[in-house]
Structures are given as C-alpha cells and as structure tokens.
Scaffold this motif. Sequence first.
Motif, PDB file in Angstrom:
ATOM      1  N   VAL A 323       0.838  -1.203   0.000  1.00 16.53           N
ATOM      2  CA  VAL A 323       0.000   0.000   0.000  1.00 16.53           C
ATOM      3  C   VAL A 323       0.872   1.252   0.000  1.00 16.53           C
ATOM      4  O   VAL A 323       0.556   2.234  -0.693  1.00 16.53           O
ATOM      5  CB  VAL A 323      -0.945  -0.013   1.218  1.00 16.53           C
ATOM      6  CG1 VAL A 323      -1.691   1.319   1.344  1.00 16.53           C
ATOM      7  CG2 VAL A 323      -1.943  -1.160   1.088  1.00 16.53           C
ATOM      8  N   ARG A 324       1.978   1.217   0.740  1.00 10.72           N
ATOM      9  CA  ARG A 324       2.870   2.383   0.748  1.00 10.72           C
ATOM     10  C   ARG A 324       3.418   2.651  -0.648  1.00 10.72           C
ATOM     11  O   ARG A 324       3.414   3.799  -1.121  1.00 10.72           O
ATOM     12  CB  ARG A 324       4.030   2.142   1.727  1.00 10.72           C
ATOM     13  CG  ARG A 324       4.904   3.373   1.959  1.00 10.72           C
ATOM     14  CD  ARG A 324       6.043   3.066   2.913  1.00 10.72           C
ATOM     15  NE  ARG A 324       7.080   2.292   2.273  1.00 10.72           N
ATOM     16  CZ  ARG A 324       8.020   2.808   1.463  1.00 10.72           C
ATOM     17  NH1 ARG A 324       8.019   4.102   1.183  1.00 10.72           N
ATOM     18  NH2 ARG A 324       8.943   2.030   0.937  1.00 10.72           N
ATOM     19  N   GLN A 325       3.868   1.603  -1.332  1.00 14.25           N
ATOM     20  CA  GLN A 325       4.383   1.773  -2.690  1.00 14.25           C
ATOM     21  C   GLN A 325       3.267   2.185  -3.650  1.00 14.25           C
ATOM     22  O   GLN A 325       3.478   3.004  -4.547  1.00 14.25           O
ATOM     23  CB  GLN A 325       5.033   0.477  -3.173  1.00 14.25           C
ATOM     24  CG  GLN A 325       6.287   0.068  -2.422  1.00 14.25           C
ATOM     25  CD  GLN A 325       7.475   0.980  -2.694  1.00 14.25           C
ATOM     26  OE1 GLN A 325       7.429   1.853  -3.553  1.00 14.25           O
ATOM     27  NE2 GLN A 325       8.557   0.767  -1.955  1.00 14.25           N
ATOM     28  N   ALA A 326       2.072   1.617  -3.459  1.00 17.36           N
ATOM     29  CA  ALA A 326       0.943   1.967  -4.333  1.00 17.36           C
ATOM     30  C   ALA A 326       0.563   3.425  -4.170  1.00 17.36           C
ATOM     31  O   ALA A 326       0.289   4.128  -5.163  1.00 17.36           O
ATOM     32  CB  ALA A 326      -0.254   1.067  -4.024  1.00 17.36           C
ATOM     33  N   ASP A 327       0.536   3.913  -2.946  1.00 19.56           N
ATOM     34  CA  ASP A 327       0.195   5.321  -2.714  1.00 19.56           C
ATOM     35  C   ASP A 327       1.217   6.245  -3.366  1.00 19.56           C
ATOM     36  O   ASP A 327       0.871   7.333  -3.843  1.00 19.56           O
ATOM     37  CB  ASP A 327       0.130   5.603  -1.209  1.00 19.56           C
ATOM     38  CG  ASP A 327      -1.094   4.986  -0.547  1.00 19.56           C
ATOM     39  OD1 ASP A 327      -2.036   4.612  -1.286  1.00 19.56           O
ATOM     40  OD2 ASP A 327      -1.106   4.870   0.697  1.00 19.56           O
ATOM     41  N   ALA A 328       2.482   5.810  -3.396  1.00 20.83           N
ATOM     42  CA  ALA A 328       3.539   6.631  -3.992  1.00 20.83           C
ATOM     43  C   ALA A 328       3.509   6.598  -5.514  1.00 20.83           C
ATOM     44  O   ALA A 328       4.051   7.491  -6.165  1.00 20.83           O
ATOM     45  CB  ALA A 328       4.904   6.159  -3.495  1.00 20.83           C
ATOM     46  N   ALA A 329       2.880   5.562  -6.080  1.00 21.18           N
ATOM     47  CA  ALA A 329       2.991   5.356  -7.527  1.00 21.18           C
ATOM     48  C   ALA A 329       1.663   5.343  -8.267  1.00 21.18           C
ATOM     49  O   ALA A 329       1.647   5.179  -9.481  1.00 21.18           O
ATOM     50  CB  ALA A 329       3.709   4.028  -7.790  1.00 21.18           C
ATOM     51  N   VAL A 330       0.542   5.512  -7.571  1.00 24.38           N
ATOM     52  CA  VAL A 330      -0.747   5.325  -8.233  1.00 24.38           C
ATOM     53  C   VAL A 330      -0.930   6.268  -9.416  1.00 24.38           C
ATOM     54  O   VAL A 330      -1.582   5.928 -10.412  1.00 24.38           O
ATOM     55  CB  VAL A 330      -1.900   5.492  -7.221  1.00 24.38           C
ATOM     56  CG1 VAL A 330      -1.998   6.929  -6.705  1.00 24.38           C
ATOM     57  CG2 VAL A 330      -3.218   5.048  -7.832  1.00 24.38           C
ATOM     58  N   SER A 331      -0.339   7.464  -9.353  1.00 22.51           N
ATOM     59  CA  SER A 331      -0.495   8.436 -10.443  1.00 22.51           C
ATOM     60  C   SER A 331       0.741   8.530 -11.325  1.00 22.51           C
ATOM     61  O   SER A 331       0.944   9.543 -12.011  1.00 22.51           O
ATOM     62  CB  SER A 331      -0.823   9.828  -9.856  1.00 22.51           C
ATOM     63  OG  SER A 331      -2.026   9.786  -9.122  1.00 22.51           O
ATOM     64  N   ALA A 332       1.561   7.494 -11.341  1.00 24.05           N
ATOM     65  CA  ALA A 332       2.764   7.506 -12.177  1.00 24.05           C
ATOM     66  C   ALA A 332       2.384   7.787 -13.630  1.00 24.05           C
ATOM     67  O   ALA A 332       1.499   7.132 -14.180  1.00 24.05           O
ATOM     68  CB  ALA A 332       3.485   6.170 -12.076  1.00 24.05           C
ATOM     69  N   PRO A 333       3.033   8.770 -14.271  1.00 25.76           N
ATOM     70  CA  PRO A 333       2.649   9.176 -15.638  1.00 25.76           C
ATOM     71  C   PRO A 333       3.188   8.214 -16.703  1.00 25.76           C
ATOM     72  O   PRO A 333       4.009   8.568 -17.543  1.00 25.76           O
ATOM     73  CB  PRO A 333       3.266  10.569 -15.766  1.00 25.76           C
ATOM     74  CG  PRO A 333       4.474  10.521 -14.886  1.00 25.76           C
ATOM     75  CD  PRO A 333       4.110   9.628 -13.726  1.00 25.76           C
ATOM     76  N   ILE A 334       2.707   6.992 -16.685  1.00 25.36           N
ATOM     77  CA  ILE A 334       3.158   5.983 -17.637  1.00 25.36           C
ATOM     78  C   ILE A 334       2.577   6.309 -19.004  1.00 25.36           C
ATOM     79  O   ILE A 334       1.359   6.417 -19.156  1.00 25.36           O
ATOM     80  CB  ILE A 334       2.712   4.576 -17.191  1.00 25.36           C
ATOM     81  CG1 ILE A 334       3.233   4.279 -15.785  1.00 25.36           C
ATOM     82  CG2 ILE A 334       3.175   3.517 -18.177  1.00 25.36           C
ATOM     83  CD1 ILE A 334       2.665   3.012 -15.178  1.00 25.36           C
ATOM     84  N   PRO A 335       3.404   6.467 -20.041  1.00 21.83           N
ATOM     85  CA  PRO A 335       2.903   6.904 -21.341  1.00 21.83           C
ATOM     86  C   PRO A 335       2.275   5.810 -22.195  1.00 21.83           C
ATOM     87  O   PRO A 335       2.049   6.016 -23.384  1.00 21.83           O
ATOM     88  CB  PRO A 335       4.158   7.470 -22.016  1.00 21.83           C
ATOM     89  CG  PRO A 335       5.284   6.688 -21.441  1.00 21.83           C
ATOM     90  CD  PRO A 335       4.884   6.402 -20.017  1.00 21.83           C
ATOM     91  N   SER A 336       1.992   4.659 -21.618  1.00 20.76           N
ATOM     92  CA  SER A 336       1.391   3.533 -22.336  1.00 20.76           C
ATOM     93  C   SER A 336       0.072   3.195 -21.657  1.00 20.76           C
ATOM     94  O   SER A 336       0.033   2.905 -20.457  1.00 20.76           O
ATOM     95  CB  SER A 336       2.320   2.315 -22.305  1.00 20.76           C
ATOM     96  OG  SER A 336       1.621   1.138 -22.671  1.00 20.76           O
ATOM     97  N   ARG A 337      -1.012   3.206 -22.416  1.00 21.21           N
ATOM     98  CA  ARG A 337      -2.310   2.930 -21.800  1.00 21.21           C
ATOM     99  C   ARG A 337      -2.411   1.506 -21.254  1.00 21.21           C
ATOM    100  O   ARG A 337      -2.841   1.313 -20.108  1.00 21.21           O
ATOM    101  CB  ARG A 337      -3.437   3.206 -22.796  1.00 21.21           C
ATOM    102  CG  ARG A 337      -3.604   4.693 -23.094  1.00 21.21           C
ATOM    103  CD  ARG A 337      -4.855   4.985 -23.884  1.00 21.21           C
ATOM    104  NE  ARG A 337      -6.063   4.770 -23.095  1.00 21.21           N
ATOM    105  CZ  ARG A 337      -7.202   5.411 -23.271  1.00 21.21           C
ATOM    106  NH1 ARG A 337      -7.297   6.333 -24.220  1.00 21.21           N
ATOM    107  NH2 ARG A 337      -8.253   5.151 -22.537  1.00 21.21           N
ATOM    108  N   PRO A 338      -2.030   0.468 -22.013  1.00 21.94           N
ATOM    109  CA  PRO A 338      -2.125  -0.871 -21.432  1.00 21.94           C
ATOM    110  C   PRO A 338      -1.205  -1.066 -20.234  1.00 21.94           C
ATOM    111  O   PRO A 338      -1.574  -1.744 -19.264  1.00 21.94           O
ATOM    112  CB  PRO A 338      -1.767  -1.808 -22.586  1.00 21.94           C
ATOM    113  CG  PRO A 338      -1.111  -0.955 -23.610  1.00 21.94           C
ATOM    114  CD  PRO A 338      -1.675   0.411 -23.443  1.00 21.94           C
ATOM    115  N   ARG A 339      -0.011  -0.470 -20.273  1.00 21.30           N
ATOM    116  CA  ARG A 339       0.890  -0.613 -19.120  1.00 21.30           C
ATOM    117  C   ARG A 339       0.353   0.161 -17.926  1.00 21.30           C
ATOM    118  O   ARG A 339       0.494  -0.270 -16.777  1.00 21.30           O
ATOM    119  CB  ARG A 339       2.301  -0.138 -19.486  1.00 21.30           C
ATOM    120  CG  ARG A 339       3.327  -0.395 -18.376  1.00 21.30           C
ATOM    121  CD  ARG A 339       3.428  -1.877 -18.083  1.00 21.30           C
ATOM    122  NE  ARG A 339       4.326  -2.182 -16.962  1.00 21.30           N
ATOM    123  CZ  ARG A 339       3.985  -2.157 -15.679  1.00 21.30           C
ATOM    124  NH1 ARG A 339       2.750  -1.819 -15.324  1.00 21.30           N
ATOM    125  NH2 ARG A 339       4.859  -2.469 -14.743  1.00 21.30           N
TER     126      ARG A 339
END
Length: 410
Positions: A323-339
């Motif tokens: 959950v700690r890692q998810a909270d830090a990364a949930v909005s990661a600007p990944i430029p691939s829609r499927p990824r």
Amino acid sequence: MDHITPDSPEPTLTVGQRIQRIRERRGMSREVLAGMVGKSASWLKAVEKGRLLPPRLPMLLLLAEALQIRDLIELTGEQSVPVRMFSGPGHPALDSVRDAINNMPLLPIGTVQPLTTLRARLDAAWRTRHSSPDHRTALGALLPDLIRDVQLAVAMYSGADRRRAAGMLAETYGLAQMFIAYQPAQDLLWRVADRALLAAQESEDPMAIAGAVWFLAQAHRDSGDFTAARAINEQGLAVVRPHMDSAGADLRAMWGALEFELAYTAARLGESGEAWHHWEEAERVAERLPADYYQPWTSFSRVIMKPHAVTVAVELHASGESVRQADAAVSAPIPSRPRRGRHLIEVARAHQLARDPSAVLGTLQLAQQTAPETIKYNGFARRMTLELVEGPPALRPQARELADRIELLV
C-alpha cells in the motif's frame, strides 16, 4: 464403476486430497505451490489434510492456474467450470494471428518489402499498442500481415539484411506474445517465445537477444518454472554484459529490464532480499536514462520504477509495503495505456492485500476506464472482480457492473 482417468475428479476424494494428488503429479513441492498462490506451506498442508475448510472460489482459481488444470471440477468434483472463464476469453483475432505464425514460408514466394518499410511498420505497431485503449483489437488487425511480411523477409534476404530481418522478426514475435498473453493459447505463446529467441540468435544483435530473453523469461515464470526463468534471464545478462561499455540507451534499458525480471522472479519465490536487490540494480540503470526515455518492448524507463516497486511488494505479499508503494505510484505518468492499466491492477492487488475492498473496486474501475482490454484479459483483475461480486453487499452492484464490462459473467 465409472472409469477414472488420471485427471478426472473422484467423488470420494476431498478438495484437499485432489490438490495434493495433482500437485504431486506435477512434481511440485508444497512450498512452490503455496508461494505461487501467496500462502504458506503450512496452510497448504492443512488444506490438503482437511484441517482447514476448502478454499473459496478466488483461491481455487489461483490453485487451478498454478496447477495448470483446465476445469475446476478437477479440484471440486462438482459442477464443471472452465478455468478460462476467469483467465480471459480468446480474442476474435486470435485465429488470424495463429494462422500467420504457423504458416512459415518454407517455399517463399511474393514480393519482399524493403527493411526500412518493415521497420516503419513495426515501430507504428508499437505506437499503436501503447496508445490504444483496446490494444489487442488494434494489434489483432496489424499482426497477421506484419508477421507474414517479416517472415518472408527473413526467408528471402541474405547476409547482413537477413540478420537485420531476423532481429525484426524476433521483435515482431515479442509483440505477438503481448497480444497472445492471458488468452487460452499457451501452445502459441510458447511457439512465439521460442521462435523469437531463435530469430534473435540468428540476428547476432545483442538488443534482439536481450529482448527475446525478456519475453521467454516471462513465459517460464508465468508457467511456474522459476528455475528456468532465472536461468534464461541470467544468460541474457551474460550476453549483454560485454556490450555495456559502449551501450546506448536502448541496450542499457534492456539490461535494466532484465535486472527487474530477476527481481520479479525472486519476489514470486518469496526471496525478499534478492528481489529488492535486483530492483535497486534496475533503478540504478533507470536513473542513468534520459528523463523522457521509454523502451517500447519492456516499458523500462525512469517512470516505471515506482510501479515496479508496487509489483515487487505485492508479489512478496507485504501488505503494508504494497500500500505504501501503491500510494507513492498510483499516479505515475506511464505513457502507455495498457501498461498504465496493468499498473492500476497491481495497485488494486495491493489494496486487496490490505483488505480494503472499496479501494480495490475503485482502482479496478479506473483500470477499466484506462485500458478496457487490459483488465478484460488479466487473470488477477478478473479474480478480484469475482470476489467483489460476492463481497460486501454495498459494493456488489458496482462490482456486477464491472464484471459485465469485462465480460466475466457472460
């Protein structure tokens, strides 16, 4: 008395006895099977010996996939329920892709396209894959002709041009593997993974070889053969290592991607220290890449490392860290829609470990909006949705709506 085949259910056996019998027939230890479904060996022993009640449907599905059985009746002895119902349907274009892969040009005829044209088409296919919400449908329209044309180029060119074509064929097979993954076509997935490595070796291109190894290691790991996954992964790193002093961004990214695959495999085995060590090695590689770099085959980049950390924590079944890692990364600007869709599914898994069904549902809904064909074919997402359909009453209407959207209950 009815004849009982080795894989048919026996009414006199309990669920636990069936699990043990199939596990032993597959040559799997309790530790390995338990690790694959996120449980301890003592839990599995208690299930097998009848000291615990039979697992509920979501766990039965995990066990069925890990044991590579096709129907839950083999575990329950009751109503037949094909496991593929929960692992994803076959895409309408699957047969066309299969035909193109199987029809090798042993007696090549036709007009071969220039390598520059094939390279442009392959690059366009990768862009389509990353930009489309329905990426399997988009790839299903492109892959059959692309596979046939690149296969023909390998058959008709010679010398350096043939080696270049072979490298592109390995890459095309990797793209095909992404289309085939999570579909009821394991035979085809293994065919393209093996052929990709053969084509990459013919190309003599370390980039192509590293990419083919990356795809093949995933195939081994997803089948539960962690030893083979780790071995081929380490061989890939050994091939790339002599080229690292003069490597450009692409080859360095492949090195980082292979390091992360070792982290992923270690996490699946419950080896926490080894998993985080290789994640840190991959992060060091990512930090030396340009800020806007994004490797199209593997998604390796600076931006992917936080999502990768979520995956490691989830596979280690560390609920708080997940959950700690998810909270830090949930909005990661990944430029691939499927990824990006897959990352959201990993975030949902983190919330599931923390027993927060409301957060699981909300994240899966966002994943469905982001990349509908990612969640539709993802076994983790389908199992979590099924559990929500049977979960807290207040969430069931929305969960059923999500299940309908991903065609889970059809």
